[in-house]
Design a protein around this motif. Sequence first.
Motif, short mmCIF file in Angstrom:
data_model
loop_
_atom_site.label_atom_id
_atom_site.label_comp_id
_atom_site.label_asym_id
_atom_site.label_seq_id
_atom_site.Cartn_x
_atom_site.Cartn_y
_atom_site.Cartn_z
N GLN A 1 -3.77 9.06 -2.86
CA GLN A 1 -4.05 8.37 -1.59
C GLN A 1 -5.24 9.01 -0.87
O GLN A 1 -5.06 9.79 0.07
CB GLN A 1 -2.80 8.41 -0.70
CG GLN A 1 -1.71 7.43 -1.12
CD GLN A 1 -0.47 7.54 -0.26
OE1 GLN A 1 0.29 8.49 -0.38
NE2 GLN A 1 -0.26 6.56 0.60
N LYS B 1 9.36 1.18 1.35
CA LYS B 1 8.86 0.61 0.10
C LYS B 1 7.55 1.25 -0.31
O LYS B 1 7.21 1.30 -1.48
CB LYS B 1 8.67 -0.91 0.25
CG LYS B 1 9.98 -1.66 0.28
CD LYS B 1 9.80 -3.10 -0.19
CE LYS B 1 11.08 -3.89 -0.09
NZ LYS B 1 11.39 -4.33 1.31
N SER B 2 6.77 1.70 0.68
CA SER B 2 5.49 2.34 0.35
C SER B 2 5.26 3.50 1.30
O SER B 2 5.70 3.46 2.46
CB SER B 2 4.35 1.33 0.47
OG SER B 2 4.34 0.78 1.76
N GLY C 1 4.58 0.35 5.46
CA GLY C 1 5.86 0.46 4.75
C GLY C 1 6.93 1.07 5.64
O GLY C 1 8.06 0.58 5.74
#
Length: 327
Positions: free
Chosen positions: A33, A197-198, A203
Motif C-alpha cells: 500500500q 473488508k479492506s 472499508g
Amino acid sequence: MKTLLKHLAAACVVALAAGPLQAAEKLGYLVKQPEEPWFQTEWAFAEKAGKEAGFEVLKIAVPDGEKTLNAIDSLAANGAKGFVICTPDPKLGPAIMAKAKSLGLKVVTVDDQFVNAKGQPMTDVPLVMMAASKVGERQGTELYKEMQRRKWKPEETAAMVITANELDTARRRTDGAMAALKAAGFPAKQIFTVPTKSNDIPGALDAGNSLLVQHPGVKNWLVVGMNDNTVLGGVRATEGNGFKAENVIGIGINGVDAVNELSKSKATGFYGSLLPSPDVHGRTSITMLHDWVVKGQEPKKFVEVTDAVLITRDNFREELKKKGLGS
Ligand code: FCA
C-alpha cells in the motif's frame, strides 16, 4: 614482450575482479500500500541506507498478486539480487518464494509475515516487524486512560473493534488492545468486533457503520483498529452517525498516517496514534538483505522492533521530529 603480456593479463584480471564491485547493487523494496505514509517512510529510509552504503533501491508498488509476481520478474531482468517485501496477501508467500528461488533472488519480509498453504507462518523467511501484541496492548491501555480522564461511565461506553484477523499482525494488535481493556476493568460485554473488508478508510467506515446500527443507545465510543486508517474509518462512522468528537476516543497505530488528522484545526474523535519505527523497519530490512547479497551474511529469521510513542494533537510534531520523521 613476455613481461608486457604478463602485465596486460594481470591488469585484465584486476579489471575483471573490480568490474562487478563497481556496479551498484540493485535491491527491490516492494510494498502493498504505497499510499500509506507508513510505507513511504520505509521506502525513504531504505533509500537513505542505500545512498550511504552505495546500493540502489528499486521501489515497486504491489497492490495484488499479479503485480507482485510481475515485479519479481522485472527485478530479475534489471539485475537485482533480492528484494524486501510487504506482501499484499500473506497467502502469496509460497508463490513469491518459488518465483524468487527460480530467479535466484533473496527475500526479506517486512511487517506482514508469509503463511504457507496450511495457513501457518513461514518462519524460515526472514521477517522484520513491529511488536504487534505489545503495541495493541498499549492502544487498549491508552484508550482506557483517556476514557478515565474524561470521566466516562463504563456502562455508557462501548468499544468498536475493527478487525482484520486474516492478517496475523493485525489480529495480534486488536487482540492485545481488547485484552488490555479487559485487564484494566473495561466490561467485556461492551466490546464489539466487526471485520473490515479492506484495510483502508472506506472499508473500515463500512465496518464501523454496520457495527453502530447494531448497538443503538451507546453514549460514548472507544475505537480500536490495527492501524491509523482502520481507526480513522471507525471515527468517520461515528461522525456520520451523529456522535460528537467529545464522545469518541480513537487511537490508531502507525503515527505517520495520522499527521493530517492530528493537524486539523479542530479536534476530532481521533485522539492519537501509537508511532512505532517505520524508519527502523526500512533501514533494517534493506540492510539485512544487502549484507546477505554482498557478504553472504545470513540474516536473522526474526527481528522485532519494539517501543512506540503515543502521539496526540499536543505533541505529534515534536515526537516525529525526535525520530527524524518531521517535515
Ligand atoms: C501492516 C499494516 C500497515 C502497517 C504495517 C506495520 O502491514 O497494514 O499499515 O501497520 O503492518
